[in-house]
Motif scaffolding. Structure first.
Motif, mmCIF file in Angstrom:
data_model
loop_
_atom_site.group_PDB
_atom_site.id
_atom_site.type_symbol
_atom_site.label_atom_id
_atom_site.label_comp_id
_atom_site.label_asym_id
_atom_site.label_seq_id
_atom_site.Cartn_x
_atom_site.Cartn_y
_atom_site.Cartn_z
ATOM 1 N N THR A 256 -2.405 39.477 -53.736
ATOM 2 C CA THR A 256 -2.060 38.064 -53.601
ATOM 3 C C THR A 256 -1.320 37.855 -52.288
ATOM 4 O OG1 THR A 256 -0.008 38.391 -54.833
ATOM 5 C CG2 THR A 256 -1.942 37.679 -56.084
ATOM 6 N N GLY A 257 -1.266 36.615 -51.836
ATOM 7 C CA GLY A 257 -0.652 36.292 -50.551
ATOM 8 C C GLY A 257 0.817 36.664 -50.472
ATOM 9 N N HIS A 258 1.495 36.640 -51.606
ATOM 10 C CA HIS A 258 2.915 36.985 -51.590
ATOM 11 C C HIS A 258 3.129 38.484 -51.767
ATOM 12 C CE1 HIS A 258 2.659 37.222 -55.944
ATOM 13 N NE2 HIS A 258 2.220 35.989 -55.975
ATOM 14 N N GLY A 259 2.034 39.240 -51.996
ATOM 15 C CA GLY A 259 2.110 40.692 -52.047
ATOM 16 C C GLY A 259 2.757 41.269 -53.291
ATOM 17 N N ARG A 260 2.913 40.470 -54.347
ATOM 18 C CA ARG A 260 3.537 40.976 -55.565
ATOM 19 C C ARG A 260 2.561 41.008 -56.733
ATOM 20 N NH1 ARG A 260 7.486 37.075 -53.952
ATOM 21 N NH2 ARG A 260 6.730 35.801 -55.667
ATOM 22 N N LEU B 151 -7.238 31.594 -63.743
ATOM 23 C CA LEU B 151 -7.558 30.474 -62.858
ATOM 24 C C LEU B 151 -9.031 30.163 -63.048
ATOM 25 C CD1 LEU B 151 -5.736 31.801 -59.672
ATOM 26 C CD2 LEU B 151 -4.778 30.474 -61.561
ATOM 27 N N ALA B 152 -9.306 29.054 -63.751
ATOM 28 C CA ALA B 152 -10.694 28.744 -64.093
ATOM 29 C C ALA B 152 -10.910 27.244 -64.072
ATOM 30 C CB ALA B 152 -11.027 29.348 -65.459
ATOM 31 N N ASP B 153 -11.598 26.709 -65.076
ATOM 32 C CA ASP B 153 -11.950 25.294 -65.122
ATOM 33 C C ASP B 153 -10.717 24.403 -65.042
ATOM 34 O OD1 ASP B 153 -14.752 25.735 -65.492
ATOM 35 O OD2 ASP B 153 -14.279 26.357 -67.535
ATOM 36 N N GLY B 154 -10.801 23.376 -64.221
ATOM 37 C CA GLY B 154 -9.721 22.427 -64.091
ATOM 38 C C GLY B 154 -8.619 22.872 -63.149
ATOM 39 N N TYR B 155 -8.692 24.097 -62.684
ATOM 40 C CA TYR B 155 -7.701 24.615 -61.759
ATOM 41 C C TYR B 155 -8.278 24.497 -60.358
ATOM 42 C CZ TYR B 155 -3.698 27.440 -60.414
ATOM 43 O OH TYR B 155 -2.516 27.865 -59.880
ATOM 44 N N THR B 156 -7.452 24.169 -59.382
ATOM 45 C CA THR B 156 -7.989 23.930 -58.045
ATOM 46 C C THR B 156 -8.575 25.161 -57.385
ATOM 47 O OG1 THR B 156 -5.799 24.217 -57.106
ATOM 48 C CG2 THR B 156 -6.480 21.972 -57.623
ATOM 49 N N GLY B 157 -8.040 26.327 -57.693
ATOM 50 C CA GLY B 157 -8.582 27.536 -57.085
ATOM 51 C C GLY B 157 -7.553 28.609 -56.914
ATOM 52 N N ALA B 158 -7.929 29.643 -56.208
ATOM 53 C CA ALA B 158 -7.069 30.795 -55.973
ATOM 54 C C ALA B 158 -6.883 30.969 -54.469
ATOM 55 C CB ALA B 158 -7.692 32.052 -56.566
ATOM 56 N N ILE B 159 -5.654 31.195 -54.056
ATOM 57 C CA ILE B 159 -5.364 31.477 -52.647
ATOM 58 C C ILE B 159 -5.857 32.894 -52.350
ATOM 59 C CG2 ILE B 159 -3.548 31.696 -50.911
ATOM 60 C CD1 ILE B 159 -3.923 28.844 -51.938
ATOM 61 N N CYS B 160 -6.594 33.044 -51.253
ATOM 62 C CA CYS B 160 -7.230 34.323 -50.928
ATOM 63 C C CYS B 160 -6.676 34.916 -49.636
ATOM 64 C CB CYS B 160 -8.735 34.106 -50.744
ATOM 65 S SG CYS B 160 -9.532 33.447 -52.187
ATOM 66 N N PRO B 161 -6.840 36.244 -49.467
ATOM 67 C CA PRO B 161 -6.468 36.869 -48.204
ATOM 68 C C PRO B 161 -7.305 36.279 -47.075
ATOM 69 C CG PRO B 161 -6.925 38.529 -49.881
ATOM 70 C CD PRO B 161 -7.338 37.197 -50.435
ATOM 71 N N PRO B 162 -6.759 36.137 -45.919
ATOM 72 C CA PRO B 162 -5.502 36.648 -45.400
ATOM 73 C C PRO B 162 -4.355 35.651 -45.511
ATOM 74 C CG PRO B 162 -6.759 35.810 -43.592
ATOM 75 C CD PRO B 162 -7.601 35.590 -44.840
ATOM 76 N N SER B 163 -4.433 34.700 -46.436
ATOM 77 C CA SER B 163 -3.413 33.666 -46.580
ATOM 78 C C SER B 163 -2.047 34.261 -46.920
ATOM 79 C CB SER B 163 -3.805 32.697 -47.692
ATOM 80 O OG SER B 163 -5.052 32.131 -47.418
ATOM 81 N N LEU B 164 -1.021 33.595 -46.452
ATOM 82 C CA LEU B 164 0.351 33.955 -46.797
ATOM 83 C C LEU B 164 1.041 32.704 -47.294
ATOM 84 C CD1 LEU B 164 1.303 36.125 -43.711
ATOM 85 C CD2 LEU B 164 0.637 36.916 -45.978
#
Length: 85
Positions: free
Chosen positions: A40-44, A71-84
């Motif tokens: 995850t972007g926060h590394g934890r 994180l599925a239906d109705g959820y906006t999405g998942a933050i992906c690498p290389p995001s911080l």
């Protein structure tokens, strides 16, 4: 930041796994298949990516899967690498 859309329309479900002392044992108990994973972007923790099974999920299911977040239906999405964040 990069975000991956999740849900039936996008064909993806992401299991957001926070880093906890017994994470490996808890995940093994779920009996999930091998899949792609990313830190995850926060590394934890990690995001585990799965194909959406076609059935509707709740927007997020916190603590319903041994403390992980789905994180599925109705959820906006998942933050992906290389995001911080």
């Amino acid at each position: 930041n990069v975000q991956l859309a999740t849900g039936r329309h996008d064909g993806i479900v992401v299991l957001d796994v926070d880093d906890m002392p017994d994470m490996d044992a808890r995940l093994a108990a779920l009996g999930l298949p091998d899949t792609r994973r990313a830190a995850t972007g926060h590394g934890r923790g990690e995001h585990w990516y799965f194909q959406h099974p076609g059935d509707r999920f709740l927007p997020t299911v916190r603590n319903a899967i041994d403390g992980f977040t789905l994180l599925a239906d109705g959820y906006t999405g998942a933050i992906c690498p290389p995001s911080l964040h």
